[in-house]
Motif scaffolding. Structure first.
Motif, short mmCIF file in Angstrom:
data_model
loop_
_atom_site.label_atom_id
_atom_site.label_comp_id
_atom_site.label_asym_id
_atom_site.label_seq_id
_atom_site.Cartn_x
_atom_site.Cartn_y
_atom_site.Cartn_z
N SER A 167 0.79 -1.46 0.27
CA SER A 167 -0.07 -0.15 -0.05
C SER A 167 1.21 1.37 0.06
N LYS A 175 6.08 -1.56 10.54
CA LYS A 175 4.48 -1.60 11.15
C LYS A 175 4.42 -2.47 12.67
N GLY A 208 -4.66 -7.39 8.18
CA GLY A 208 -6.19 -8.31 8.49
C GLY A 208 -6.85 -8.32 9.69
N GLY A 213 -9.11 -5.93 10.78
CA GLY A 213 -9.70 -4.53 10.42
C GLY A 213 -9.22 -3.34 11.35
N GLY A 266 -6.84 -0.94 9.72
CA GLY A 266 -6.34 0.03 9.34
C GLY A 266 -5.30 0.15 9.24
N SER A 280 -3.29 -1.29 6.84
CA SER A 280 -2.78 -1.30 4.95
C SER A 280 -3.14 0.67 4.68
N SER A 330 0.02 2.62 6.37
CA SER A 330 1.07 2.29 5.90
C SER A 330 1.05 3.76 5.01
N SER A 386 -3.67 -3.09 -1.37
CA SER A 386 -4.02 -4.24 -0.16
C SER A 386 -5.60 -4.39 -0.59
N GLU A 438 -4.20 -13.11 5.10
CA GLU A 438 -4.39 -12.02 3.73
C GLU A 438 -5.12 -11.80 3.18
N GLY A 439 -5.24 -10.62 2.91
CA GLY A 439 -5.66 -10.40 1.52
C GLY A 439 -7.31 -10.46 2.04
N LYS A 440 -7.83 -9.99 3.17
CA LYS A 440 -8.86 -10.15 4.42
C LYS A 440 -10.18 -8.81 3.48
N THR A 441 -9.58 -8.16 3.51
CA THR A 441 -10.63 -7.10 2.99
C THR A 441 -11.56 -7.11 1.67
#
Ligand SMILES: Nc1ncnc2c1ncn2[C@@H]1O[C@H](COP(=O)(O)OP(=O)(O)OP(=O)(O)O)[C@@H](O)[C@H]1O
Ligand SMILES: N[C@@H](CCO)C(=O)O
Length: 309
Positions: free
Chosen positions: A60, A84, A89, A91, A93, A95, A98, A130, A179-182
């Motif tokens: 991102s 980080k 992943g 919820g 925020g 990504s 960053s 992201s 990974e890639g949840k949103t």
């Protein structure tokens, strides 16, 4: 040359405010250092978290930086070092923060004098990397701080919502980065809804915003509901409904899914039996095979940046 920026975690949506509302909180933060490098046009990503992508197009912070430099006609090489602090992943925020910290650091590095709305505009590109969608809410909260409403995306317009009620934040967060949840969560959304449902959710949204402004706990409780997005995504967080019931039963002001989940946000005050919420929520998490962490937080300020040399 180098510059540093730090941006806080956030909880977006806040019930009925899908892609509109978001709250910055000091649960976690990301810190980014941007440095110029010899190789022209090159963007390098470094991070203390090996699990996030280091390909600038997939990170991102990297994609947002790339688009900002392109649009400003800057062909300098830049290294983006991401420290980080925000687990991803969940919820919170991660990504988005960053992306905001990178934009703010690059803004400082090249003295671009971006407005806050321009920082949101460029940070949104990071969310494309992201989650496959440039949703504005998390990044707007990390830029502005407080509780924000995104009133327009083209052009970007953001308003800070005056909050006239003292409350604390409890985040109930299942362990394990997803990974890639949103991206998955956004693919679960309905493309059409009934008018009656739209009106019902708009009543929640009106109640929530008015509740913050008037400092009215009952309006906030009434507003922290969503019968569209939270319901469509329920399979992602089967623990949520029970935890929300426990929170309200024990005097919480309100509760909702944090962003696209699975973290649950609880707003509470001195009238809330926080210990009982924690004890009973732990039981629910266990019943769903989850190990949940409790994070206490307060509303946070916006992104901070400084030039290092
Ligand atoms: N700089 C970054 N920080 C965190 N995740 C990143 C970053 N760049 C890319 N990603 C990827 O984005 C995904 C995490 O973003 P996602 O939107 O799913 O969750 P989140 O940002 O932590 O929470 P939210 O639901 O609030 O958006 C992961 O697949 C991760 O690899
Ligand atoms: N509005 C976004 C927030 C993600 O944190 C979503 O729910 O997909």
């Amino acid at each position: 040359m180098s510059a540093k920026a730090e941006a806080y975690s956030s909880s977006a949506n806040l019930g009925p405010g899908f892609d509109i509302l978001s709250m910055a909180h000091n649960a976690f933060k990301d810190i980014v250092i941007a440095r110029t490098i010899e190789e022209k046009g090159k963007i390098i990503i470094k991070s203390n978290n090996p699990k996030i992508p280091l390909d600038p197009e997939k990170n991102s912070a990297g994609l947002a930086t790339k688009i900002l430099l392109q649009e400003k006609g800057i062909d300098e090489g830049v290294e983006i070092e991401i420290n980080k602090g925000i687990p991803f992943g969940l919820g919170l925020g991660s990504s988005g923060a960053s992306s905001v910290a990178a934009i703010a650091a690059v803004n400082e590095l090249f003295e671009l004098k971006l407005t806050q709305e321009e920082m949101v505009k460029y940070s949104m590109f990071g969310e494309q990397a992201s989650s496959g969608s440039p949703h504005p809410d998390n990044v707007a909260a990390s830029v502005y701080g407080g509780i924000i409403a995104v009133t327009s995306v083209s052009p970007v317009k953001v308003e800070k919502i005056p909050v006239n009620l003292d409350f604390k934040i409890l985040l109930i967060s299942p362990q394990g980065e997803r990974e890639g949840k949103t991206k998955k969560a956004r693919e679960m959304l309905p493309s059409k809804i009934d008018l009656s449902l739209y009106v019902k959710n708009s009543r929640y949204l009106s109640s929530l915003i008015l509740g913050f402004i008037k400092g009215d706990k009952e309006l906030i409780k009434q507003g922290l509901n969503d019968e569209i997005v939270e319901v469509a995504r329920e399979p992602l967080y089967p623990h949520y409904k029970k935890i929300k019931e426990i929170a309200l039963k024990n005097g919480a002001i309100g509760s909702c899914v944090s962003g696209a989940g699975p973290t649950v946000l609880v707003l509470y005050d001195d009238n809330t039996n926080l210990d009982k919420i924690k004890v009973e929520s732990l039981e629910v998490c266990k019943a769903f095979g989850l190990t949940c962490n409790f994070i206490s937080a307060q509303i946070a300020g916006g992104v901070k940046s400084e030039r290092l040399n």
